[in-house]
Design an enzyme around this catalytic site. Structure first.
Site, PDB file in Angstrom:
ATOM      1  N   GLY A  81      -1.226  -3.085  21.258  1.00 40.60           N
ATOM      2  CA  GLY A  81      -2.618  -3.343  20.850  1.00 40.60           C
ATOM      3  C   GLY A  81      -3.193  -4.578  21.509  1.00 40.60           C
ATOM      4  N   SER A 138       2.503  -4.608  17.126  1.00 41.75           N
ATOM      5  CA  SER A 138       3.282  -5.496  16.282  1.00 41.75           C
ATOM      6  C   SER A 138       2.675  -6.893  16.323  1.00 41.75           C
ATOM      7  CB  SER A 138       4.727  -5.515  16.790  1.00 41.75           C
ATOM      8  OG  SER A 138       5.365  -6.682  16.354  1.00 41.75           O
ATOM      9  N   VAL A 195      -0.332 -11.060  25.038  1.00 40.40           N
ATOM     10  CA  VAL A 195      -0.124 -12.088  26.053  1.00 40.40           C
ATOM     11  C   VAL A 195      -1.116 -13.249  25.844  1.00 40.40           C
ATOM     12  CG1 VAL A 195      -1.598 -11.018  27.807  1.00 40.40           C
ATOM     13  CG2 VAL A 195       0.305 -12.421  28.536  1.00 40.40           C
ATOM     14  N   ALA A 206     -11.415 -13.611  32.600  1.00 41.15           N
ATOM     15  CA  ALA A 206     -12.421 -13.359  33.631  1.00 41.15           C
ATOM     16  C   ALA A 206     -12.297 -11.914  34.094  1.00 41.15           C
ATOM     17  CB  ALA A 206     -12.218 -14.314  34.801  1.00 41.15           C
ATOM     18  N   LYS A 242     -20.767 -13.856  34.562  1.00 41.87           N
ATOM     19  CA  LYS A 242     -19.991 -14.324  35.711  1.00 41.87           C
ATOM     20  C   LYS A 242     -20.601 -13.746  36.986  1.00 41.87           C
ATOM     21  CE  LYS A 242     -15.439 -13.884  37.829  1.00 41.87           C
ATOM     22  NZ  LYS A 242     -14.154 -13.181  37.807  1.00 41.87           N
ATOM     23  N   PRO A 269     -19.083 -14.017  45.689  1.00 44.40           N
ATOM     24  CA  PRO A 269     -20.027 -13.422  44.725  1.00 44.40           C
ATOM     25  C   PRO A 269     -19.751 -11.934  44.533  1.00 44.40           C
ATOM     26  CG  PRO A 269     -21.006 -13.417  46.890  1.00 44.40           C
ATOM     27  CD  PRO A 269     -19.589 -13.896  47.077  1.00 44.40           C
ATOM     28  N   ILE A 274      -7.601  -6.716  34.115  1.00 41.91           N
ATOM     29  CA  ILE A 274      -8.347  -5.860  33.175  1.00 41.91           C
ATOM     30  C   ILE A 274      -9.012  -4.730  33.967  1.00 41.91           C
ATOM     31  CG2 ILE A 274     -10.285  -5.822  31.541  1.00 41.91           C
ATOM     32  CD1 ILE A 274      -9.400  -8.663  30.670  1.00 41.91           C
TER      33      ILE A 274
HETATM   34  C1  LIG Z   1      -1.460 -16.223  33.335  1.00 38.70           C
HETATM   35  C2  LIG Z   1      -2.280 -14.988  33.196  1.00 38.70           C
HETATM   36  C3  LIG Z   1      -3.664 -15.045  33.347  1.00 38.70           C
HETATM   37  C4  LIG Z   1      -4.438 -13.890  33.274  1.00 38.70           C
HETATM   38  N1  LIG Z   1      -5.785 -13.946  33.487  1.00 38.70           N
HETATM   39  C5  LIG Z   1      -6.503 -12.807  33.566  1.00 38.70           C
HETATM   40  C6  LIG Z   1      -7.885 -12.802  33.862  1.00 38.70           C
HETATM   41  O1  LIG Z   1      -8.514 -13.839  33.991  1.00 38.70           O
HETATM   42  N2  LIG Z   1      -8.503 -11.616  33.985  1.00 38.70           N
HETATM   43  C7  LIG Z   1      -7.859 -10.433  33.803  1.00 38.70           C
HETATM   44  O2  LIG Z   1      -8.459  -9.373  34.000  1.00 38.70           O
HETATM   45  N3  LIG Z   1      -6.575 -10.404  33.446  1.00 38.70           N
HETATM   46  C8  LIG Z   1      -5.876 -11.549  33.331  1.00 38.70           C
HETATM   47  N4  LIG Z   1      -4.563 -11.504  32.982  1.00 38.70           N
HETATM   48  C9  LIG Z   1      -3.962 -10.238  32.593  1.00 38.70           C
HETATM   49  C10 LIG Z   1      -4.400  -9.855  31.180  1.00 38.70           C
HETATM   50  O3  LIG Z   1      -4.027 -10.859  30.277  1.00 38.70           O
HETATM   51  C11 LIG Z   1      -3.759  -8.544  30.785  1.00 38.70           C
HETATM   52  O4  LIG Z   1      -3.950  -7.598  31.786  1.00 38.70           O
HETATM   53  C12 LIG Z   1      -4.392  -7.996  29.535  1.00 38.70           C
HETATM   54  O5  LIG Z   1      -4.394  -8.945  28.516  1.00 38.70           O
HETATM   55  C13 LIG Z   1      -3.663  -6.763  29.065  1.00 38.70           C
HETATM   56  O6  LIG Z   1      -2.440  -7.051  28.528  1.00 38.70           O
HETATM   57  P1  LIG Z   1      -1.645  -5.853  27.860  1.00 38.70           P
HETATM   58  O7  LIG Z   1      -2.498  -5.262  26.805  1.00 38.70           O
HETATM   59  O8  LIG Z   1      -1.141  -4.977  28.934  1.00 38.70           O
HETATM   60  O9  LIG Z   1      -0.373  -6.582  27.236  1.00 38.70           O
HETATM   61  P2  LIG Z   1      -0.241  -7.540  25.956  1.00 38.70           P
HETATM   62  O10 LIG Z   1      -1.457  -8.328  25.700  1.00 38.70           O
HETATM   63  O11 LIG Z   1       1.047  -8.264  26.135  1.00 38.70           O
HETATM   64  O12 LIG Z   1      -0.088  -6.539  24.740  1.00 38.70           O
HETATM   65  C14 LIG Z   1       1.118  -5.866  24.482  1.00 38.70           C
HETATM   66  C15 LIG Z   1       1.047  -5.174  23.138  1.00 38.70           C
HETATM   67  O13 LIG Z   1       2.230  -4.409  22.953  1.00 38.70           O
HETATM   68  C16 LIG Z   1       2.771  -4.668  21.673  1.00 38.70           C
HETATM   69  N5  LIG Z   1       4.201  -4.437  21.723  1.00 38.70           N
HETATM   70  C17 LIG Z   1       5.098  -4.831  22.656  1.00 38.70           C
HETATM   71  N6  LIG Z   1       6.346  -4.416  22.343  1.00 38.70           N
HETATM   72  C18 LIG Z   1       6.231  -3.720  21.186  1.00 38.70           C
HETATM   73  C19 LIG Z   1       7.133  -3.043  20.343  1.00 38.70           C
HETATM   74  N7  LIG Z   1       8.458  -2.973  20.593  1.00 38.70           N
HETATM   75  N8  LIG Z   1       6.663  -2.464  19.213  1.00 38.70           N
HETATM   76  C20 LIG Z   1       5.341  -2.508  18.910  1.00 38.70           C
HETATM   77  N9  LIG Z   1       4.431  -3.128  19.677  1.00 38.70           N
HETATM   78  C21 LIG Z   1       4.870  -3.730  20.786  1.00 38.70           C
HETATM   79  C22 LIG Z   1       2.365  -6.109  21.385  1.00 38.70           C
HETATM   80  O14 LIG Z   1       2.390  -6.386  20.017  1.00 38.70           O
HETATM   81  C23 LIG Z   1       0.951  -6.118  21.953  1.00 38.70           C
HETATM   82  O15 LIG Z   1       0.053  -5.592  20.990  1.00 38.70           O
HETATM   83  C24 LIG Z   1      -3.793 -12.653  33.003  1.00 38.70           C
HETATM   84  C25 LIG Z   1      -2.427 -12.610  32.788  1.00 38.70           C
HETATM   85  C26 LIG Z   1      -1.661 -13.757  32.883  1.00 38.70           C
HETATM   86  C27 LIG Z   1      -0.176 -13.669  32.655  1.00 38.70           C
END
Ligand SMILES: Cc1cc2nc3c(=O)[nH]c(=O)nc-3n(C[C@H](O)[C@H](O)[C@H](O)COP(=O)(O)OP(=O)(O)OC[C@H]3O[C@@H](n4cnc5c(N)ncnc54)[C@H](O)[C@@H]3O)c2cc1C
Length: 503
Positions: free
Chosen positions: A8, A35, A41, A46, A74, A92, A342
């Site tokens: 989520g 969970s 993360v 951005a 932005k 840009p 994203i």
């Molecule tokens: C340093 C850094 C900077 C970033 N900056 C940018 C930015 O400026 N712009 C941009 O577009 N992107 C950026 N990103 C990437 C962006 O943060 C992610 O692409 C975005 O938040 C999506 O993350 P996600 O949903 O894939 O993973 P997460 O946010 O990690 O979500 C994972 C989900 O899975 C669940 N989960 C995991 N294991 C289990 C399990 N066993 N059981 C139940 N649930 C579980 C967790 O609870 C959570 O809900 C950045 C990333 C990093 C590391």
């Protein structure tokens, strides 16, 4: 068809929103497991302009979205100290000038520049000039083609975006289940995932699983062993430390990326705070020093303890394997220099939607999806790498590493064609169009040896006159445009916003 989305974060809720809205017969068949104990993360602020079309496709009103996510507009990214220390430029979302005699304007500008002072290329890009002066208006309110030739994205709090989309998805019938997946069952013959078991003992069955579990890749990697293509030889930064701080002064309509000795630092202004982070390669800087660099380069008081993140750039061998599709960080990660993560979530969702309905016999859909997403990741990788290699910095070990690097063929060919006659080779499925390549290559002093010879067919005086009127058109329009903060006020600032308190 029953769909289970595991995770989520931004990826999970974007996927849930899109599937519940766009695939009619899926209503009430989507379960999302997340969970709170594991959490998300927690970074990612951005974005790229494409996200506007994602929101529009869901029928989300822009002002409501901006209020809910503390978003700002932005117009691009300002890169500081990349080409050389002391230099800065803005990449840009839009074009430079308008084409003349069917040739891109920048080609004429290269010639003009050889014959006198016709201003910097920036002066021909509405988005850059508005960003520099802290102005904002919607492209469609521009009176001329030039005033409309820019795009915009958002800077927002991605956890608030996930919360906003959760509400949207639940209203659309998505069922959210709190719990940690502790076991994954696979069919012995096909290898398909059949169900997952939560720590509460609850079992969730589905036909299609979407793995949005973040870096863990609970289904795609831990169960299906997709494998990972490690791209650290090209994008070696592998850690980040992030911290929000109080915002001071005006809120810029752009993100800033400042090169540092072993990485770079981001600054992303939101309505209620500024997001900051230092992305670095731990080979050449310790975690403590990286944190010190970050903390001593904040605009205002830190609002939390710095948070450390670890990653390895690259992508899964298979984004889609059996009946599991990995979207978001579970599918791969390229560092956030151009705010592409994203966007890659959005690309993953779009590709999946185009391949619906997913059947048992899905060999061709899987092949198409994996090819397409593989290309998307590769194109982004090349574009990010361009920033590291198109520069003259030799002042630290990290920059010297890049000056000796053998590039992927795809990038080397692109740079060679550019240097030869200012030509930007087009990619199939690339996120970044030629104007983005022009912005970074020009901004980082990669100047072509020659312009396109067809430029000489145009009357030079006519080109001079046209370019002068373009510069004037942009300068006059930006001068009368309202400030970014005033524009946000008119559409309704978020409740915590400093904008509401500003005089
Ligand atoms: C340093 C850094 C900077 C970033 N900056 C940018 C930015 O400026 N712009 C941009 O577009 N992107 C950026 N990103 C990437 C962006 O943060 C992610 O692409 C975005 O938040 C999506 O993350 P996600 O949903 O894939 O993973 P997460 O946010 O990690 O979500 C994972 C989900 O899975 C669940 N989960 C995991 N294991 C289990 C399990 N066993 N059981 C139940 N649930 C579980 C967790 O609870 C959570 O809900 C950045 C990333 C990093 C590391």
């Amino acid at each position: 068809m029953r769909v289970c989305i595991l995770g989520g974060g931004t990826a999970g809720w974007m996927t849930a929103s899109a599937l519940s809205k766009k695939v009619k017969n899926l209503t009430n068949s989507i379960t999302l497991v997340e969970s709170e104990a594991i959490g998300t993360v927690g970074v990612g602020e951005a974005t790229l302009p494409h996200i506007r079309f994602f929101n529009q496709g869901l029928g989300i009103e822009e002002s409501a979205f901006m209020r809910a996510t503390e978003a700002t507009f932005k117009l691009g990214i300002e890169f500081c100290d990349w080409g050389r220390i002391g230099q800065r430029y803005i990449h840009p979302f839009g074009d430079f000038g308008t084409s003349i005699n069917e040739l891109d304007f920048y080609q004429h500008w290269i010639k003009l520049n050889q014959h006198g002072d016709f201003g910097s290329l920036d002066e021909y890009a509405y988005g850059i000039m508005a960003a520099k002066q802290g102005k904002f208006q919607l492209p469609e309110s521009g009176k001329t083609e030039l005033q409309r030739a820019f795009g915009y994205a958002y800077q927002f709090d991605s956890s608030l975006y996930a919360k906003f989309l959760r509400q949207f998805s639940e209203n659309n019938g998505v069922v959210r289940i709190e719990g940690k997946v502790i076991n994954v069952m696979q069919d012995q013959q096909s290898g398909n995932v059949t169900n997952v078991t939560l720590d509460s003992g609850q079992i969730i069955e589905a036909d299609l699983f979407i793995d949005c579990s973040g870096f863990r890749g609970v289904l795609i990697e831990q169960s299906l062993k997709s494998g990972y293509q490690d791209w650290s030889q090209w994008l070696p930064c592998n850690r980040a430390v992030a911290v929000p701080c109080e915002s001071t002064g005006a809120i810029n309509p752009y993100t800033r990326a400042t090169a540092r000795k072993a990485g770079w630092q981001w600054r992303i202004p939101l309505q209620h705070r500024t997001g900051n982070g230092h992305v670095y390669w731990n080979e050449f800087i310790s975690d403590d020093e990286a944190t010190n660099v970050l903390m001593s380069n904040l605009d205002g008081k830190a609002l939390a303890e710095p948070k450390q993140l670890f990653f390895k750039t690259g992508r899964r061998n298979h984004f889609w394997k059996n009946n599991v599709v990995a979207i978001g960080l579970s599918g791969g990660f390229l560092e956030p220099l151009e705010s592409t993560s994203i966007h890659l979530i959005q690309e993953g969702i779009t590709a999946l939607l185009e391949l619906f309905p997913v059947t048992q016999d899905n060999k061709y859909e899987v092949q198409e999806y994996n090819n397409r997403m593989g290309l998307q990741y590769e194109r982004v990788r090349d574009f990010l790498l361009l920033h590291y290699v198109a520069n003259e910095r030799t002042d630290s070990e990290m920059w010297r590493y890049f000056s000796n690097m053998t590039l992927p063929d795809s990038l080397q060919e692109k740079i060679d064609a550019w240097l030869h006659r200012g030509y930007v080779q087009r990619y199939e499925f690339g996120t970044f169009l030629p104007p983005s390549w022009v912005a970074v290559m020009m901004g980082q002093n990669l100047i072509p040896q020659a312009y396109d010879p067809r430029v000489d067919k145009s009357d030079f005086q006519q080109i001079k006159n046209m370019s002068q009127s373009m510069r004037k058109d942009i300068a006059q329009s930006v001068a009368t445009c309202q400030s970014h903060m005033d524009y946000i006020k008119t559409i309704g600032a978020a409740s915590n916003s400093k904008i509401l308190r500003a005089p």
